[in-house]
Scaffold this active site. Structure first.
Site, PDB file in Angstrom:
ATOM      1  N   LYS A 130       0.837  -1.196   0.000  1.00 45.98           N
ATOM      2  CA  LYS A 130       0.000   0.000   0.000  1.00 45.98           C
ATOM      3  C   LYS A 130       0.874   1.249   0.000  1.00 45.98           C
ATOM      4  O   LYS A 130       1.921   1.287   0.663  1.00 45.98           O
ATOM      5  CB  LYS A 130      -0.899  -0.045   1.240  1.00 45.98           C
ATOM      6  CG  LYS A 130      -1.960   1.038   1.334  1.00 45.98           C
ATOM      7  CD  LYS A 130      -2.830   0.784   2.560  1.00 45.98           C
ATOM      8  CE  LYS A 130      -3.871   1.849   2.789  1.00 45.98           C
ATOM      9  NZ  LYS A 130      -4.711   1.557   3.988  1.00 45.98           N
ATOM     10  N   SER A 210      -9.630   1.740   3.509  1.00 43.78           N
ATOM     11  CA  SER A 210      -8.781   2.552   2.660  1.00 43.78           C
ATOM     12  C   SER A 210      -7.816   1.726   1.805  1.00 43.78           C
ATOM     13  O   SER A 210      -7.252   2.240   0.842  1.00 43.78           O
ATOM     14  CB  SER A 210      -7.955   3.525   3.529  1.00 43.78           C
ATOM     15  OG  SER A 210      -7.013   2.823   4.340  1.00 43.78           O
ATOM     16  N   SER A 234      -9.922  -0.803   7.535  1.00 42.88           N
ATOM     17  CA  SER A 234      -9.304  -0.567   6.231  1.00 42.88           C
ATOM     18  C   SER A 234      -8.607  -1.768   5.622  1.00 42.88           C
ATOM     19  O   SER A 234      -8.163  -1.699   4.473  1.00 42.88           O
ATOM     20  CB  SER A 234      -8.335   0.610   6.316  1.00 42.88           C
ATOM     21  OG  SER A 234      -9.037   1.816   6.459  1.00 42.88           O
TER      22      SER A 234
END
Length: 550
Positions: A130, A210, A234
């Site tokens: 990420k 997210s 997330s």
């Protein structure tokens, strides 16, 4: 004691699952065949029988170990797949950047494998991180145009751990900006720098946030595995939306140093993969005590644990599980998938006990902690134009067209907090302590850990994501596993969440892997949503080729 099953055997069953689910989804559907007249799109190179459409970390590692492919060929194949699906075709926009050094890293690891053998199951395996996790020499942007040029000169601790285990960092995934702490009302998977991530199971549905890019990329097979981060949902939420396995570890099991933060109390990184076996292998390579992250000191007894040893096909036999009931009189399509999953647990020998898992009345602490922790992150970076939350806000205000489509309410709210004020600091500390104590007590009492009679204890609590918030606030671990797809028009993914107490990742992995094997539920997005993948390099059918657009 639970019987473990080698990963290579388990994934043989998984391949069958894809075919079974494909047949079920196709039942009753008929289409007119269109003769193929145009040439097929380019295909990725042959990989010794390895099919990246269904393969995950486990299959990739096995193919490397057996000499059926090389890391260099895998990197090329994944880059072609990213080009075909991320940048073209359905244009998932899940991958924000790729590493120019991945090919050289792959060749070096291939040489090392030949001369001295593999370091372990992650040796030469391409993964995506990420884009709030530092990789030396690659920008870490958190999706913000203000951080487009923010390039760390050293790896995050978790990056270094993965590379030490032999993993190849292929690149970075898109995310909801600042891990969904930018503003309110912003779509999951949107950022001012990265744009909008799409869900490969239905590009009109939210990929959720997210870790939207990590979930979408894992689902579409753009790497062997991905890493996401969670503060409150997330990892678990995009794992559900994109039908992948996600592990939200106990806070402190995985270091946060070198990761753009929200909350030192709640943040953690974790695996997002195509199977529990894949997630267990990735988690094994992520742990370790980091002097730069004091929370990891408590994880010392678990650092270096081989979580693949917890994989099991009989962990559910005799297990006692709490379950959160469906409360609606008429179950929704997603509720029905959850109820079917509970039946699978019972069929595997688990005893299910209805439970209520409470929460906390304490206010959120994220606004209190964000500026403090973000500024601490910036302090470890080389000198640059953005050194504080105030700098980010100022940049966004100076570039509203690029940066402020949805505003920056949460950034501004955190900047307004003054923790040097004694009253504010006292209110924050009271909320932090109350939140931890109440959520941990809620989970532990549901598990009956506080009872004197251990015969009443439960091994875990299962839900259809209804324990996400309380688990995050408590800092306790959860594992989510694909449970199936709704049988209405949407065929939306549904996941089953296993929640436990602190440091119980191994127990949850055993239960989750047994459920995964028995439920046999997962299918790749090319099966559930074939329209998005037609006329791309991964489409092996020529049926509709004559109708492909130019």
């Amino acid at each position: 004691m639970a019987r473990t099953t080698p990963a290579t055997h388990r994934r043989t069953r998984r391949a069958g699952a894809s075919l079974a689910v494909a047949a079920a989804l196709a039942a009753g559907a008929a289409a007119s065949a269109v003769p193929a007249t145009s040439s097929a799109p380019p295909r990725p190179p042959a990989l010794g029988g390895l099919d990246l459409d269904t393969a995950g970390l486990t299959e990739v590692s096995a193919a490397l170990a057996e000499g059926r492919t090389t890391s260099a060929r895998l990197v090329r194949a994944y880059l072609l797949r990213i080009d075909a699906l991320n940048s073209r075709g359905p244009a998932l926009n899940a991958v924000r950047s790729v590493s120019t050094g991945a090919a050289a890293q792959a060749r070096a690891l291939d040489r090392e494998r030949r001369t001295s053998g593999p370091r372990g199951p992650l040796h030469g395996v391409p993964v995506l991180l990420k884009d709030n996790i530092d990789v030396a020499g690659l920008p870490t942007t958190a999706g913000s145009v203000a951080l487009a040029g923010s390039t760390p000169d050293r790896d995050a601790f978790v990056t270094a751990q993965l590379e030490a285990a032999g993993a190849i960092v292929l690149g970075k995934t898109n995310l909801t900006e600042f891990a969904n702490f930018m503003t309110t009302g912003m779509p999951g998977g949107y950022s001012s720098l990265g744009g909008q991530v799409l869900n490969p199971y239905d590009t009109s549905d939210s990929p959720s946030g997210s870790s939207a890019g990590s979930g979408s990329a894992a689902a579409a097979g753009l790497a062997a595995a991905t890493v996401g981060t969670e503060t409150s949902g997330s990892i678990l939420s995009p794992a559900r939306a994109n039908s992948v396995v996600g592990i939200k570890p106990t806070v402190g099991l995985v270091s946060r140093s070198g990761i753009v933060p929200i909350s030192a109390t709640q943040d953690t990184a974790g695996p997002m993969t195509r199977s529990v076996a894949d997630a267990a292998a990735l988690l094994t390579g992520m742990t370790g005590v980091d002097p730069e992250d004091p929370a990891t000191a408590a994880s010392a007894p678990y650092a270096g644990t081989d979580y693949t040893a917890a994989l099991s096909t009989d962990a559910l036999e005799g297990a006692r599980l709490g379950y959160v009931p469906v409360t609606s009189e008429v179950p929704s399509a997603a509720d029905q998938v959850y109820l079917d999953a509970l039946d699978v647990l019972r069929e595997q020998g688990a005893e299910l006990v209805e439970v209520e898992v409470g929460g906390t009345s304490a206010p959120s602490i994220l606004t209190y902690e964000f500026e403090r922790d973000l500024d601490a992150y910036f302090s470890r970076l080389p000198d640059g134009p953005v050194r504080s939350l105030e700098d980010v806000i100022a940049y966004d205000e100076a570039h509203p067209q690029e940066a402020l489509k949805f505003g920056q309410r949460l950034l501004e709210a955190s900047a307004a907090v003054d923790l040097s004020d004694p009253a504010t600091a006292a209110a924050y500390e009271a909320a932090r302590v109350q939140g931890l104590e109440e959520t941990r007590a809620a989970i532990d009492s549901a598990l009956r850990r506080l009872d004197d009679d251990p015969s009443d204890d439960l091994d875990a609590v299962v839900s259809a994501s209804r324990t996400t918030g309380v688990g995050a606030r408590a800092g306790y671990p959860s594992v989510i596993v694909p449970a199936g797809y709704t049988r209405d028009v949407g065929r939306d993914p549904v996941g089953l969440v296993f929640l436990g107490s602190a440091w119980e990742e191994a127990e949850l992995i055993g239960l989750a892997s047994d459920f995964e094997e028995a439920a046999d539920a997962w299918a790749p997005p090319t099966v559930v949503n074939p329209a998005a993948f037609r006329c791309t390099a991964v489409d092996r059918s020529s049926t509709y080729e004559a109708s492909c657009p130019p």
